[in-house]
Design an enzyme around this catalytic site. Structure first.
Site, PDB file in Angstrom:
ATOM      1  N   CYS A 256       0.787  -1.239   0.000  1.00 51.58           N
ATOM      2  CA  CYS A 256       0.000   0.000   0.000  1.00 51.58           C
ATOM      3  C   CYS A 256       0.821   1.293   0.000  1.00 51.58           C
ATOM      4  CB  CYS A 256      -0.979   0.030   1.158  1.00 51.58           C
ATOM      5  SG  CYS A 256      -1.385  -1.537   1.878  1.00 51.58           S
ATOM      6  N   ARG A 285       5.822 -11.609   5.720  1.00 51.78           N
ATOM      7  CA  ARG A 285       5.320 -11.372   7.071  1.00 51.78           C
ATOM      8  C   ARG A 285       5.754 -12.530   7.948  1.00 51.78           C
ATOM      9  NH1 ARG A 285      -0.885  -9.709   5.493  1.00 51.78           N
ATOM     10  NH2 ARG A 285      -0.308  -8.117   3.970  1.00 51.78           N
ATOM     11  N   GLN A 303       0.529 -11.229  -3.123  1.00 52.40           N
ATOM     12  CA  GLN A 303      -0.865 -10.806  -3.097  1.00 52.40           C
ATOM     13  C   GLN A 303      -1.272 -10.393  -4.496  1.00 52.40           C
ATOM     14  OE1 GLN A 303      -0.405  -7.553  -0.203  1.00 52.40           O
ATOM     15  NE2 GLN A 303      -2.023  -8.570   0.958  1.00 52.40           N
ATOM     16  N   ASP A 305      -2.857  -7.910  -5.492  1.00 53.73           N
ATOM     17  CA  ASP A 305      -3.254  -6.702  -4.795  1.00 53.73           C
ATOM     18  C   ASP A 305      -3.735  -5.624  -5.765  1.00 53.73           C
ATOM     19  OD1 ASP A 305      -3.546  -5.194  -2.547  1.00 53.73           O
ATOM     20  OD2 ASP A 305      -1.410  -4.883  -2.176  1.00 53.73           O
ATOM     21  N   HIS A 307      -5.050  -1.216  -5.352  1.00 55.26           N
ATOM     22  CA  HIS A 307      -5.572  -0.105  -4.567  1.00 55.26           C
ATOM     23  C   HIS A 307      -6.387   0.797  -5.465  1.00 55.26           C
ATOM     24  CE1 HIS A 307      -2.187  -1.517  -2.078  1.00 55.26           C
ATOM     25  NE2 HIS A 307      -3.099  -1.379  -1.151  1.00 55.26           N
ATOM     26  N   LYS A 387     -14.709  -4.102   6.003  1.00 51.77           N
ATOM     27  CA  LYS A 387     -14.293  -4.892   4.850  1.00 51.77           C
ATOM     28  C   LYS A 387     -15.319  -5.946   4.492  1.00 51.77           C
ATOM     29  CE  LYS A 387     -11.752  -8.221   7.642  1.00 51.77           C
ATOM     30  NZ  LYS A 387     -10.740  -9.260   7.666  1.00 51.77           N
ATOM     31  N   HIS A 433      -8.425  -1.278  -0.500  1.00 47.14           N
ATOM     32  CA  HIS A 433      -7.442  -2.341  -0.720  1.00 47.14           C
ATOM     33  C   HIS A 433      -8.244  -3.568  -1.120  1.00 47.14           C
ATOM     34  CE1 HIS A 433      -4.588  -0.325   2.223  1.00 47.14           C
ATOM     35  NE2 HIS A 433      -5.747   0.087   2.679  1.00 47.14           N
TER      36      HIS A 433
HETATM   37 ZN    ZN Z   1      -3.196  -2.272   0.678  1.00 55.29          ZN
END
Ligand code: ZN
Length: 563
Positions: A256, A285, A303, A305, A307, A387, A433
């Protein structure tokens, strides 16, 4: 079970014994290592206890009395101290002289237990902490009827057959090595092929939906993670900082902040919004080694991912589009069933209650507009916003964590992510996200189990194995393979000096959709003799017909057809 173990092993120390989905476990510290042969003996003793139909008697007591009662049980003493600190009720259940610390509730008596089975033994660190003692865990299950138990055991056997860790090895898809570290996935060529196909599809679909694809660094200065709040809030999941030119840098746990920096690289007008940036971003992580599991709990993962930076008035449309997108992706991969969860404001949260309520309502409106049912998960939102989680169900009805869509008020504020409105004033953007698969690792693990390794034609790492009957057919076999490759199909020749049937069997075990047997007749007629991995023999087919049919199936991304 704990009573039985206590009777059979003098000096047994008891850890915790919770119920889990479809069963229970109990952690013990025992004078010797358990073997699978111990389970029938423990079961036998359990049957005696059940036959005695002994009542479970509940008692509540204060911490001091509880400590006296469990004076020789160090793990229980630790739990009692935790309960005391948390101000929780301390309760025990006693049957026939055996007393255990338990929140309850319990059945009325042991006789109410009908059908049970002890399933397996595993090592488990006390409280999941690898610095604490390794205990022995026994897993078991219980049902109201023997029939339900049998059904469940059959399902477990099927799950075992589909276990992605086993298939990952058998099908040569991926590996994890102690030498490079637990929880870090190595994608072998076949697994990597499936991933590449998923990624290509993923990118193409994002571009269709007006996302732009970006790439960002893998490490970044500590300061940016302080601004983002990760340094403080996710400290336990971050890898130790490394020193770069005397400055602390971190391996990224999330993508992010990078997208935010790119957004802020110049002024943004309301006309530009929404901006949608997607990245297959690999993050790291820290997870305790005790919780790592195949591809589903790992320490490094990619991910899928993205945004979305948008204006508040665009949020509902954007969320609805992402939900549709996620449903399309899951459907394409053969997941027709899933549950939607809307997670609401947790106890600790950023922003104001009004903004939270508004965003939560927006999420609900987006789902409502699509006619989708959802389950409210109270207080389970992330601290920065509500979420939507989509939990997909695989072929065995098991739930997997899949796509997630998170509204964020926190980062736009921390990083001052603004746009210039129609009024010429600066306004804060709303950030979303989202993933539409989850992560490549977990999704791949789920996909392996969904199909038991027999991937749909469009995803099969090897779509066809050409099997020459004798050495003199090798040249034709190579020609067939070349033509298949030229036409975009993934094919190999099995040129080993094994019997044809052995090669067919092996290709079937490898879950290759098509086996193409070639001999004198096929070579003379430009044909291939087609067998499906299901065992079906389709006989001789002109090579061109085979290619057209399989390319048609692959192109349509059929998940349930081979011919
Ligand atoms: Zn994010």
């Amino acid at each position: 079970m704990a009573e039985a173990v206590g009777q059979l092993f003098s000096g047994a120390r008891f850890g915790i014994g919770p119920t889990i989905q479809d069963g229970f476990y109990y952690d013990f510290d025992l004078p010797r290592a358990l073997t699978p042969e111990d389970l029938p003996q423990i079961e036998g003793r359990m049957r005696e206890i059940i036959a005695g139909n002994r009542p479970f008697v509940r008692e509540e007591l204060d911490a001091e009395a509880a400590r006296r009662l469990f004076a020789d049980q160090p793990y229980k003493l630790e739990l009692i101290n935790v309960l005391e600190q948390e101000g929780g009720t301390i309760s025990t259940y006693t049957q026939d002289g055996f007393t255990d610390l338990c929140r309850g509730p319990h059945a009325e008596s042991t006789g109410q237990i009908r059908a049970f089975k002890l399933l397996s033994i595993a090592g488990a660190y006390w409280r999941g902490d690898e610095r604490r003692p390794m205990l022995q865990r026994i897993y078991g299950t219980a049902f109201a009827t023997g029939e339900e138990l049998e059904t469940h055991l059959a399902r477990l056997a099927e799950a075992e057959r589909r276990d992605h860790r086993r298939l990952g090895k058998e099908l040569d898809l991926y590996s994890i090595h102690e030498e490079s570290g637990p929880g870090l996935v190595h994608w072998h060529p076949k697994g990597a092929t499936v991933r590449r196909l998923i990624e290509d599809f993923w990118k193409a679909e994002h571009i269709k939906r007006e996302y732009d694809i970006v790439y960002t660094p893998h490490i970044a200065r500590g300061d940016i993670w302080k601004t983002s709040g990760h340094w403080e809030l996710y400290r336990d999941n971050l890898y130790s900082p490394m020193d770069v030119d005397g400055q602390p840098y971190l391996v990224k746990p999330m993508n992010c902040p990078f997208h935010i920096l790119m957004y802020k690289s110049r002024l943004r007008s309301y006309r530009e919004l929404p901006i949608r940036w997607a990245e297959l971003g690999t993050v790291y992580r820290y997870e305790r080694s005790g919780v790592l599991h195949g591809l589903t709990r790992v320490r490094g993962f990619t991910q899928d991912d993205a945004h979305i930076f948008c204006r508040p008035d665009q949020l509902e449309d954007e969320v609805a589009d992402v939900v549709e997108f996620a449903r399309f992706m899951l459907g394409t991969f053969g997941f027709a069933e899933y549950d939607m969860y809307v997670s609401t404001r947790p106890e600790k949260y950023a922003g104001t209650i009004e903004v939270w309520d508004e965003a939560t309502e927006t999420l609900k409106r987006s789902l409502g507009r699509l006619g989708l049912d959802y389950i409210i998960d109270p207080g389970e939102g992330v601290f920065y916003g509500p979420k939507i989680d989509i939990k997909l169900k695989d072929a065995l009805g098991r739930a997997w964590q899949g796509p997630t869509i998170q509204v964020d008020f926190n980062l736009p504020q921390r990083f001052e992510v603004m746009f210039t409105g129609q009024d010429g004033q600066e306004h804060q953007v709303v950030m979303v996200h989202r993933t539409v698969l989850g992560s490549m690792e977990r999704f791949f693990g789920c996909l392996i189990e969904q199909y038991g390794g027999a991937f749909p034609v469009w995803l099969a790492p090897v779509q066809a194995v050409v099997i020459p009957i004798a050495d003199r057919h090798l040249e034709y076999a190579q020609n067939v393979r070349r033509q298949l490759r030229v036409e975009g199909l993934r094919a190999e020749v099995d040129d080993r000096s094994l019997r044809m049937n052995a090669k067919i069997r092996e290709a079937q075990l490898q879950k290759v959709p098509y086996m193409l047997v070639v001999g004198d007749r096929e070579a003379a007629d430009g044909k291939v003799s087609v067998r499906l991995r299901s065992g079906e023999d389709l006989g001789g087919q002109p090579l061109g017909d085979f290619i057209a049919r399989v390319n048609g199936l692959a192109g349509s991304r059929a998940t349930d057809k081979l011919w």
